[in-house]
Write a protein that holds these residues in place. Structure first.
Motif, PDB file in Angstrom:
ATOM      1  N   UNK A   1     -27.212  47.303 -11.358  1.00 14.98           N
ATOM      2  CA  UNK A   1     -26.994  47.796  -9.780  1.00 14.98           C
ATOM      3  C   UNK A   1     -27.472  49.280  -9.883  1.00 14.98           C
TER       4      UNK A   1
ATOM      5  N   UNK B   1     -31.114  49.339  -8.996  1.00 16.40           N
ATOM      6  CA  UNK B   1     -31.268  48.943  -7.667  1.00 16.40           C
ATOM      7  C   UNK B   1     -31.255  50.073  -6.817  1.00 16.40           C
ATOM      8  N   UNK B   2     -30.153  50.765  -6.996  1.00 11.40           N
ATOM      9  CA  UNK B   2     -29.724  51.998  -6.164  1.00 11.40           C
ATOM     10  C   UNK B   2     -30.618  53.001  -6.354  1.00 11.40           C
TER      11      UNK B   2
ATOM     12  N   UNK C   1     -33.684  52.049  -4.271  1.00 11.62           N
ATOM     13  CA  UNK C   1     -33.094  52.641  -3.090  1.00 11.62           C
ATOM     14  C   UNK C   1     -33.578  53.982  -2.718  1.00 11.62           C
TER      15      UNK C   1
ATOM     16  N   UNK D   1     -33.785  41.235  -4.047  1.00 10.27           N
ATOM     17  CA  UNK D   1     -32.805  40.499  -4.464  1.00 10.27           C
ATOM     18  C   UNK D   1     -31.529  40.363  -3.426  1.00 10.27           C
ATOM     19  N   UNK D   2     -31.277  41.576  -2.671  1.00 10.09           N
ATOM     20  CA  UNK D   2     -30.314  41.455  -1.627  1.00 10.09           C
ATOM     21  C   UNK D   2     -30.735  40.750  -0.387  1.00 10.09           C
ATOM     22  N   UNK D   3     -32.116  40.213  -0.434  1.00 11.85           N
ATOM     23  CA  UNK D   3     -32.378  39.431   1.076  1.00 11.85           C
ATOM     24  C   UNK D   3     -32.553  37.936   0.637  1.00 11.85           C
TER      25      UNK D   3
ATOM     26  N   UNK E   1     -30.660  34.670  -0.079  1.00 10.47           N
ATOM     27  CA  UNK E   1     -29.306  34.103   0.165  1.00 10.47           C
ATOM     28  C   UNK E   1     -29.241  32.825  -0.391  1.00 10.47           C
TER      29      UNK E   1
ATOM     30  N   UNK F   1     -25.460  32.790  -9.191  1.00 12.49           N
ATOM     31  CA  UNK F   1     -26.833  33.584  -8.743  1.00 12.49           C
ATOM     32  C   UNK F   1     -26.432  34.661  -8.503  1.00 12.49           C
ATOM     33  N   UNK F   2     -26.941  36.157  -8.914  1.00 10.53           N
ATOM     34  CA  UNK F   2     -26.573  37.391  -8.400  1.00 10.53           C
ATOM     35  C   UNK F   2     -27.212  37.769  -7.123  1.00 10.53           C
ATOM     36  N   UNK F   3     -27.325  37.178  -6.107  1.00 14.03           N
ATOM     37  CA  UNK F   3     -27.488  37.377  -4.831  1.00 14.03           C
ATOM     38  C   UNK F   3     -26.331  37.109  -3.964  1.00 14.03           C
ATOM     39  N   UNK F   4     -26.522  37.360  -2.704  1.00 13.71           N
ATOM     40  CA  UNK F   4     -25.412  36.870  -1.591  1.00 13.71           C
ATOM     41  C   UNK F   4     -25.572  35.421  -1.670  1.00 13.71           C
ATOM     42  N   UNK F   5     -24.296  34.949  -1.471  1.00 13.49           N
ATOM     43  CA  UNK F   5     -24.225  33.587  -1.765  1.00 13.49           C
ATOM     44  C   UNK F   5     -22.927  33.200  -0.927  1.00 13.49           C
TER      45      UNK F   5
ATOM     46  N   UNK G   1     -34.068  37.513   6.150  1.00 10.92           N
ATOM     47  CA  UNK G   1     -33.525  36.899   4.893  1.00 10.92           C
ATOM     48  C   UNK G   1     -34.200  35.733   4.464  1.00 10.92           C
TER      49      UNK G   1
END
Lengths: 349, 632
Positions: free
Chosen positions: A3, A6-7, A10, A56-58, A60, A75-79, A101
């Motif tokens: 994390x 990732x930040x 960003x 990764x955050x895109x 889904x 999966x370590x994504x939005x799900x 997305x």
């Protein structure tokens, strides 16, 4: 990637950090049966995603109900683990609102073809930019072993002790009839092939439909021996390679040619490939050839593996968005007061 | 203001307070158009209005048949009115079938205007008449006015180059023109409308305009009607007004909500009567950045809305009763994953396919309880056509603030009925706050079910936000982390949290206001589209000196917090509903009061008199209220 990484990425807005498989593994324990084909698919997709050049955050993952549909939790994504058969509807809504997305749909033969058959065909025909991965194990796993829409005719299961009287459907024929713009088949025992196909599906713009032959060790073991049995698979399946003739067999001495409207197998000396063999082409607008491939079945024919069709058409989400953009461009951003005061108005003093 | 409104010396002109007109004809006769034109004209003239379109489910039932009759009733007045009127003062019948199906509602002495040309053998037979009612004296109790509309219209349009059939289609404008003269209306609004509508085809503009004028001048010059009437503008609060139908108000309300929340609207729907007009209306407004999806079925529509909500949209799915039934599983998914979602149910007659074009309010229990498991969902209901605007905004506000699906109930009567609406200033409406978390502290892991302490809402983290990757789904969630959990005590906790979250909304909704005295003998309790009839009945009963008050419940889950207390202040409680007593049952169960149900399920709204009668009975003795009897 952690994390923090990732930040950090960003924050300094530097060049994208290369992601790897580990970045896509969630902290949840995987709960499929030992030996389930789903493990290989999960690992393969976790390897494919870093190649997609999508943050990764895109990415889904949306699923329905069934063994395969537990996929998003791992999966370590939005799900979004939704309800039985409806994943394509939720994915359609999400992608329409958020064309930025990359939306994957994970489904199975029960979820996608039985309870959710209607949504599947409509998502495909609209060419919503979704990557729909159907794990076909030809059985109901999570409900413990009833026949599915892809089970063979006559199959004996808990709910069909005298044999099923349902004719099975061909998922790829259905996808073709539904106007899917990317149609492919792969299987859980060939990780390399799965990688290629899933990457191609992931990068396709439009509705991609991939059927993965997936072995259920508990309720339907060895359902796909044509492709999984190392000893025979070269003779019982055929790799579709773009621009190459349709040739198969351990000794590469068999091919497919047309006899009238029907395919037939021709055997030859592998040094002298006949000229009249069919050459694989996935970019045809016309569906006749892909349809023919989708109907080739064991034992009469080798099972085709690879990309059946891959064409480009404007996608639903693109067009929905462009109607909005055009409306704003043509008449300016709407003013709510103007709408409130539209029609015949009058003033009371 | 008008160039066509003449007042002639030789005709009597009489001032009256209000009139109820019903236009009735074949589905192909354009009665809905005629009625809505009269409505718009009367609205612009400043009358208070209330309308009731009544049309068959069939698009074009066989011409001249009884099932093919389409009607439009409107009440226009110089005083404050709330309903389309219990019975027409004037019935315009374009053919025998229209006469047959509508005459029973016209009181003796009422004015009956018929298109004489349509009373030919074939049509009479189709309507089931054995003799011509225009000739057999059976209409002697009415003020019968026979007008050969086809002939007069045809003559008037003779010079226009159009096929005979196209000319005949204009006869509704001839009828409208007559009524405009009779009620001293200007033709301007309709002439302008004709120009806009048919602008591309000058002959059609000419024909329709000519038909309208011919009807007007025919009424003026013929001796057929001796009097015409004037209805002064109503004394409404100052402001700018427009006429608005419920579905229109709902659509604009959703649009306004999206603007108030500065968040795009995604409206997902499958066409269904009587909700489709909301989809039609919204699909015009793409330049607001909104998207409308026409999905493959009702389930797909709510699924797509849930997907859009996951992505951060104000997501709405619109439907009617049978569609809500199909959506129930997905609605529970929205509840479980605690995403904001607005579900609009424009109720119609049920069960099953029921009465698609007729009104009813029989989905209350479905909205509250029609799902598996313990499934608390806020339910609110609009009271009048223009109230749909405010309740659409309210549904959005609650959905977003509490991260919950909300059901907004309207009905066919509100959806297609109309009333004058004092247009609000957008700048005076309260904005809706939308928060998507975007920043985490260094060591923090995102917790999708960590709730706001006050509202119990979970955070709305949307895909695409770095560091907020998380999974949601229909399986029971572990408190705070949102991971799948089958732990028994966790399920108890989560069930309680979901219940308490919805209960807590009671602190955030207005108290009920009593119309009439704060306590007394009879309290009439209503919800939804019956507001107009109940309020008018209460008003009239009070004028008669009866101690009757009423309340109207717009929040059905949770109920307003002062409801129980108000119920306790009255000796008797009457609950009129267009169902078999659903709210009544809830009130009895929740507040242990002896509420009496007044039930009507005839596909039609309550008449004021029906409610008055029931209240009077309840008032005078300890008599049980009977259901509204079927009409003749």
């Amino acid at each position: 990637m952690s994390l923090e990484a990732v930040k950090a990425k960003n924050d300094n807005n530097s060049a994208p950090i290369k992601l790897n498989r580990k970045d896509f593994i969630s902290d949840q324990d995987v709960r499929w049966c030992p030996g389930c084909g789903d493990y290989a698919i999960l690992a393969t997709l976790q390897n494919v995603l870093p190649k997609m050049d999508v943050p990764r955050e895109k990415q889904i993952f949306i699923s329905g109900i069934g063994c395969s549909s537990r996929f998003p939790y791992y999966m370590e994504t939005f799900g979004f683990h939704t309800i039985h058969g409806r994943a394509p509807t939720i994915a359609t809504g999400l992608k329409s609102h958020r064309p930025d997305l990359t939306v994957w749909v994970i489904t199975g033969d029960g979820d996608g073809l039985s309870i959710g058959g209607n949504h599947l065909i409509h998502a495909l025909r609209r060419n919503v930019d979704l990557k729909i991965i159907l794990f076909n194990n030809r059985i109901y796993g999570l409900t413990k072993g009833q026949y599915s829409p892809t089970s063979e005719f006559g199959k004996k299961t808990k709910s069909s002790p005298f044999g099923s009287v349902d004719y099975p459907l061909h998922p790829l024929t259905l996808a073709l009839g539904s106007e899917a713009t990317f149609i492919a088949r792969t299987h859980d025992t060939d990780v390399k092939h799965m990688m290629q196909i899933l990457e191609a599906a992931g990068k396709h713009k439009g509705s991609a439909f991939v059927e993965i032959y997936q072995n259920c060790v508990i309720f339907n073991d060895n359902a796909f021996s044509e492709v999984s049995d190392k000893q025979h698979r070269d003779d019982r399946s055929i790799q579709l390679i773009e621009g190459e003739p349709l040739i198969f067999g351990k000794d590469k001495n068999k091919g497919i040619r047309l006899n009238g409207f029907k395919p037939e197998i021709v055997e030859f000396d592998s040094q002298q490939v006949p000229e009249n063999l069919l050459t694989h082409q996935s970019d045809l607008e016309d569906t006749a050839y892909a349809y023919m491939l989708s109907r080739m079945e064991s034992p009469e024919f080798p099972i085709p593996i690879g990309i059946f069709r891959q064409i480009r058409r404007p996608t639903y989400d693109e067009m929905v968005q462009s109607q909005v953009d055009n409306a704003i461009q043509e008449s300016g951003r709407g003013k709510i007061d103007r709408i409130l005061n539209s029609g015949d108005t009058w003033i009371v003093e | 203001m008008s160039s066509t409104s003449f007042i002639h010396e030789n005709k009597n002109i009489q001032e009256i307070e209000s009139v109820v007109i019903r236009f009735a004809g074949d589905s192909g006769d354009g009665m809905q158009l005629t009625g809505s034109q009269f409505t718009n004209t009367s609205a612009v003239l400043g009358n208070d209005i209330s309308t009731l379109p009544d049309f068959p489910a069939e698009i074009r039932a066989p011409a001249g048949s009884l099932p093919g009759v389409s009607a439009f009733q409107l009440n226009f007045s110089s005083s404050d009115i709330r309903t389309p009127g219990d019975q027409p003062d004037v019935l315009v019948a374009m053919n025998p079938a229209a006469l047959k199906t509508n005459l029973k509602d016209l009181p003796h002495g009422g004015m009956l205007i018929v298109n004489q040309d349509a009373f030919i053998d074939r049509n009479l037979e189709r309507a089931g008449y054995t003799s011509n009612p225009l000739e057999d004296d059976s209409l002697k109790d009415y003020r019968l006015i026979k007008v050969p509309m086809n002939t007069l219209n045809q003559n008037a349009l003779e010079a226009i180059d159009l096929p005979g059939k196209a000319k005949e289609k204009c006869k509704n404008f001839f009828a409208l023109g007559m009524m405009y003269w009779m009620y001293d209306r200007s033709m301007d609004v309709t002439l302008e409308w004709i120009k806009k509508k048919f602008g591309k085809n000058p002959n059609v503009v000419e024909a329709n305009s000519q038909a309208l004028k011919s009807g007007y001048y025919f009424a003026e010059t013929s001796e057929i009607v001796s009097t015409h009437y004037k209805i002064k503008p109503a004394r409404l609060a100052p402001g700018t007004y427009r006429n608005i139908m419920g579905n229109q108000a709902t659509a604009i309300g959703l649009l306004a909500a999206s603007e108030l929340a500065k968040t795009p609207l995604v409206y997902c729907s499958y066409p269904i009567t009587p909700a489709s007009d909301v989809l039609h209306e919204l699909s015009k407004f793409k330049n607001f950045g909104l998207k409308t999806l026409q999905n493959e079925d009702e389930i797909a529509a709510i699924g797509a809305a849930i997907g859009a909500a996951f992505g951060g949209a104000i997501a709405v799915t619109g439907t009617s009763g049978p569609g809500l039934a199909l959506k129930s599983e997905a609605l529970n998914l929205a509840l479980m994953v605690e995403l904001p979602l607005i579900v609009l149910n424009v109720q119609r007659g049920g069960p099953s396919t029921g009465l698609p074009t007729k009104t009813e309010q029989s989905d209350l229990l479905q909205a509250l309880f029609g799902r598996n498991g313990d499934s608390p969902i806020p339910v609110i209901a609009a009271a009048t056509p223009s109230d749909c605007f405010y309740m659409a905004i309210e549904a959005t506000r609650i959905a977003i603030k509490y991260m919950t699906p909300v059901i907004l109930l309207t009905d066919g009567y509100l959806a297609n009925g109309s009333e004058p609406w004092k247009i609000p200033q957008f700048s005076e409406l309260k904005s809706i706050s939308v928060k998507h978390p975007e920043h985490l502290n260094e060591e923090q892991k995102f917790q999708p079910y960590l709730r706001d302490e006050e509202t119990l809402a979970r955070p709305w983290a949307v895909p695409g936000t770095k560091g907020f990757e998380h999974r949601i789904g229909g399986l029971e969630k572990e408190n705070i982390s949102g991971n799948v959990s089958y732990d028994p005590l966790n399920h108890q906790k989560m069930t309680d949290l979901r219940k308490n979250k919805v209960r807590g909304i009671v602190q955030d909704i207005p108290d009920l206001e009593v119309y009439g005295d704060q306590q007394g003998e009879v309290l009439i309790v209503g919800w939804g589209g019956t507001c107009g009839a109940i309020t008018s009945a209460t008003e009239k009963l009070r004028k008669q000196g009866l101690e009757v008050s009423c309340i109207h419940i717009r929040y059905l889950n949770p109920f307003p917090k002062n409801l129980g207390e108000i119920l306790g202040r009255f000796n008797k409680i009457l609950v009129p509903e267009l169902n078999t007593g659903q709210l009544c049952m809830l009130l009895r169960a929740k507040y242990l009061v002896d509420a009496q149900s007044l039930s009507k399920v005839q596909g039609k709204p309550f008449k004021i008199s029906e409610i008055m009668e029931a209240a009077q009975k309840l008032y005078s003795k300890d008599q049980e209220v009977k259901n509204v009897a079927g009409s003749r």
